[in-house]
Design an enzyme around this catalytic site. Sequence first.
Site, PDB file in Angstrom:
ATOM      1  CG  ASN A  87      -2.861  59.070  12.449  1.00 31.11           C
ATOM      2  OD1 ASN A  87      -3.043  58.924  13.652  1.00 31.11           O
ATOM      3  ND2 ASN A  87      -2.796  58.038  11.618  1.00 31.11           N
ATOM      4  CE1 TYR A 165       4.945  56.791  18.940  1.00 29.37           C
ATOM      5  CE2 TYR A 165       4.439  56.626  21.284  1.00 29.37           C
ATOM      6  CZ  TYR A 165       4.039  56.885  19.986  1.00 29.37           C
ATOM      7  OH  TYR A 165       2.743  57.227  19.720  1.00 29.37           O
ATOM      8  CE  LYS A 169       3.991  60.059  18.277  1.00 29.16           C
ATOM      9  NZ  LYS A 169       3.364  60.522  17.021  1.00 29.16           N
ATOM     10  CB  THR A 200      -4.717  50.353  16.749  1.00 25.28           C
ATOM     11  OG1 THR A 200      -3.506  50.862  17.333  1.00 25.28           O
ATOM     12  CG2 THR A 200      -5.878  51.272  17.119  1.00 25.28           C
TER      13      THR A 200
END
Length: 245
Positions: A87, A165, A169, A200
């Site tokens: 994670n 990013y 991924k 978050t």
Amino acid sequence: MTQTTTALVTGANKGIGYAVAAGLAARGLAVVLGSRDRDRGERAAARLRAELAGKPEVRAVVLDVTDPATIAAAAASLDRLDVLVNNAGVSGPVGLTPAVTPPEVLREVFETNVVGVLMVTNAMLPLLRRSPAARIVNVSSGVGSLRHHTDPAHYLAALPASATYPPSKTALNSLTVQYAKELRADGILVNAAAPGACATDFTKDLPFAITRTAADGAAVIVRLATLGPDGPTGGFHDDEGPVPW
């Protein structure tokens, strides 16, 4: 550690990682929370034990996915491992297009989001191979879908270009497929999960409101981590099912 089915979740002291740990613990798994910071990890483990009235077994371990020494120490601290949830991840600077991205920024993001997954997974494989039903879940993102970015009808196609990013991924998704191919004969199911944008610390700087909770995002990860023997492997999934590559 007991002989209870055991899961390790990296980056688990907060956010989606913590919610995944909570979801697995609620299902009776012993959970090891990986955290770069010892104190934050211990506080998260204590909080989860309190929430679940002390059961099942929950503990923290120092684990920086870019530091081989902490990875090796974490692996050595485990007697068994049945579930690995990769994670931990970083977003990199927001707003940098490929044409202005320094190479060191790209390397930093890939070091955590791709190379770190490889290092942790390889360190844990001897334990996972001894499990009767091992599962590996790599926490990816819908932004890793090339189909979405090239579909004019999809909102991701209209977002500013980024070299960090999203490509990290996409690379993680490819790595997931390769692990699934290699580990199929061992009975280890390996999948990537797209938890969606959740409210978050990871998304707090985004210029739009997010109402999806960490628990909402964790649900698909927990599902993939607890698949039965006939479950899929080498896939990319969100709440609604397979995500296009």
